[in-house]
Design an enzyme around this catalytic site. Structure first.
Site, PDB file in Angstrom:
ATOM      1  N   ASP A  88      91.341 -42.024 -40.177  1.00 38.23           N
ATOM      2  CA  ASP A  88      89.976 -41.555 -40.395  1.00 38.23           C
ATOM      3  C   ASP A  88      89.961 -40.074 -40.022  1.00 38.23           C
ATOM      4  OD1 ASP A  88      87.346 -41.494 -40.997  1.00 38.23           O
ATOM      5  OD2 ASP A  88      86.671 -42.812 -39.385  1.00 38.23           O
ATOM      6  N   ASP A 123      83.747 -36.486 -44.356  1.00 37.06           N
ATOM      7  CA  ASP A 123      82.402 -36.502 -44.920  1.00 37.06           C
ATOM      8  C   ASP A 123      81.390 -36.228 -43.822  1.00 37.06           C
ATOM      9  OD1 ASP A 123      83.250 -38.913 -43.760  1.00 37.06           O
ATOM     10  OD2 ASP A 123      81.556 -39.975 -44.617  1.00 37.06           O
ATOM     11  N   CYS A 279      88.806 -72.039 -27.752  1.00 39.83           N
ATOM     12  CA  CYS A 279      89.667 -71.372 -28.727  1.00 39.83           C
ATOM     13  C   CYS A 279      91.112 -71.760 -28.443  1.00 39.83           C
ATOM     14  CB  CYS A 279      89.491 -69.862 -28.595  1.00 39.83           C
ATOM     15  SG  CYS A 279      90.655 -68.907 -29.577  1.00 39.83           S
ATOM     16  N   CYS A 284      94.184 -67.642 -25.404  1.00 42.76           N
ATOM     17  CA  CYS A 284      93.321 -68.634 -24.745  1.00 42.76           C
ATOM     18  C   CYS A 284      94.076 -69.908 -24.394  1.00 42.76           C
ATOM     19  CB  CYS A 284      92.134 -68.969 -25.633  1.00 42.76           C
ATOM     20  SG  CYS A 284      91.122 -67.535 -25.986  1.00 42.76           S
TER      21      CYS A 284
HETATM   22 ZN   LIG Z   1      91.289 -67.179 -28.189  1.00 39.95          ZN
END
Ligand SMILES: [Zn+2]
Length: 529
Positions: A88, A123, A279, A284
């Protein structure tokens, strides 16, 4: 060719962007990398997350490394990443600080010299709260810079950096249109909708739909489209459905810094998670909440950032698979229930149904049926809307009579017992198939000719709860009347049904349609000669 489209569903596409460091399969999300403060080692992006594309900020690289970036092997050497890298230009910093001390030509050239695969011109972002006058100026100045960049850097070189032209205009759709059309004429490799970040932070997804749709509609289908700053999984399918192919986001870090845990359907505060992580990502599943809570803050942030990125990338894979299977609308409706404002955005898509089917000129018959949850599904699903338009314009018949029957629950409709009985009566009366068009009136498809009721998707759908009243009812009535008028029938007869409001039949009767009830069925053929 820099972009190839392989598959599509709605305006969403599976595509390939060819860059000098390899192919990026789209839709793709490029995680934002800040080499100075990444929450985890940069090698993870390739090693564990296996991303096709990352994005970093050329302005930050210039400020901190200057020409030394070249000695370090350019942007790939500096980050230690071999896959495609997008840079960017610092426009986001302009939005944050109002000004940056770098020349727009220089920063494009710098991106090229450090070996960026996809560069962005500098821009002027239009802030959401700016006056229209200043937004106009930002659009004008962005166009001027795009003209310059297209002259300076769009060489006929296969190995060159691809160049992105941002579209500005803030929330002003007329300015977005001007900005997009001017940029489209310059034949850039990729286009991007700039600065919707503030809109997204406010969850103003309805406005975002307008902005995305207007920008997309004014850029050729063959060009990939980027949405700046969109990184929460709840809205990615919406953007993809409107024809956006590329995303970049720092959200996985920004959310992690506030200890916010991203899920496909929303966000949790980590402090609210009491017993277990909901999750099974590698992070996790390797730590329990107690151990996690005892980690130093920086380590916690690192782990949440990794989890967040896993979830975002999983959503992108889910979207790609939905496009391949033709079930993007299903995913979109599912995600739209994550937040009431997202649901409003889904309903807003009604305005842009034509755009939704732009990449998809012929309905791709899917092995999956359509899910219709409520009346709004019937307005935004292009497969349904397209069918209605098609049958209204194209259904051809010279039979002088029409019999409208309520669409039965059984599908295909002609296999319903009561329908078969009516057909038998018509045949015995000598009026079918010669004299009469048998059509089913339906809350979803409006009118379905008996002969076509096996056609996709007329039998391949599952409906939830569709209540027709008020404006929606009037729309169906108007549709049926238009259909009838176009075909100059001698008489149209409709069999009344308890599942429809009385007003429906009264309105049709007022316009010359003859109402019959179940008792009249035995001699129904009498009305067809
Ligand atoms: Zn996770």
């Amino acid at each position: 060719m820099t972009f190839e489209i392989l598959d599509h569903d709605l305006h969403g596409r599976i595509g390939r962007i060819y860059t000098r460091h390899g192919v990026v399969e789209t839709p793709a999300l490029a995680p934002v990398i800040n080499p100075l403060k990444s929450p985890f080692p940069l090698e993870y992006f390739e090693k564990y997350f296996k991303v096709d594309l990352v994005i970093t900020n050329a302005y930050i690289i210039w400020r901190n490394y200057g020409w030394k970036a070249l000695e370090k092997g350019g942007i790939h050497g500096l980050l230690g990443i071999s896959r495609p890298i997008m840079t960017d230009s610092g426009a986001y910093q302009i939005l944050e600080y109002g000004y940056i001390d770098v020349d727009p030509d220089f920063i494009v050239n710098y991106q090229k010299l450090i070996g960026s695969d996809i560069g962005v011109i500098l821009d002027i972002p239009s802030g959401v709260r700016e006056t229209k006058y200043s937004v106009k100026w930002s659009v004008k100045e962005t166009i001027r810079r795009e003209v310059r960049a297209s002259l300076l850097y769009m060489e006929e070189d296969k190995e060159r950096m691809l160049l992105v032209a941002p579209i500005q205009g803030g929330v002003n759709l007329d300015l977005i249109r001007i900005s997009a059309r001017s940029a489209a004429r310059l034949n850039f490799d990729i286009y991007a909708l700039g600065s919707p970040t503030q809109i997204m932070e406010n969850y103003d997804f309805e406005t975002l739909v307008d902005m995305m749709a207007v920008a997309r509609a004014n850029i050729p289908i063959s060009k990939p489209m980027h949405l700046f700053g969109a990184g929460h999984p709840i809205m990615l399918s919406l953007a993809v459905a409107l024809g956006y192919d590329l995303f970049d986001s720092a959200s996985y870090i920004l959310y992690a810094r506030n200890e916010r845990y991203i899920l496909p359907e929303g966000t949790l505060r980590v402090s609210e998670i009491r017993r277990e992580f909901p999750c099974e990502c590698p992070v996790c599943s390797s730590i329990d909440i107690e151990t996690f809570n005892n980690l130093p803050k920086e380590e916690r942030i690192s782990k949440i950032a990794q989890h967040n990125l896993y979830i975002i990338l999983r959503e992108i894979r889910l979207i790609r698979e939905a496009i391949r299977e033709g079930t993007l609308m299903r995913l979109l409706e599912l995600r739209s229930k994550a937040h009431p404002y997202l649901y409003r955005a889904l309903v807003k898509l009604r305005k842009y149904v034509k755009l939704l089917e732009r990449s998809d000129p012929i309905t791709k018959p899917s092995i999956h049926g359509i899910f219709i949850f409520d009346v709004n599904s019937t307005y935004v699903n292009p497969k349904i809307v397209r069918y209605r338009e098609w049958i209204k314009k194209r259904f051809f018949s010279e039979r002088p009579y029409a019999l409208l029957l309520p669409a039965p629950k059984i599908r295909p409709y002609h296999s319903d017992k009561k329908v078969r009985e009516i057909i038998r009566i018509l045949k015995n009366g000598g009026v079918y198939p010669r004299n009469v068009d048998v059509l089913f009136y339906s809350k979803i498809f409006y009118l379905v000719p008996l002969e076509l009721c096996e056609m996709y998707p007329l039998s391949q759908f599952e409906e939830g709860f569709i209540k027709i009243e008020g404006e929606n009812l009037m729309e169906i009535i108007k549709y049926i009347i238009k259909f009838i008028k176009k075909r100059s029938y001698k008489r149209v007869v409709i069999l009344q049904s308890e599942d429809w409001p009385l007003k429906f039949f009264k309105e049709l009767e007022r316009r010359g349609v003859m109402i019959v009830t179940r008792e009249d069925i035995k001699r129904i053929y009498q009305y067809m000669t």
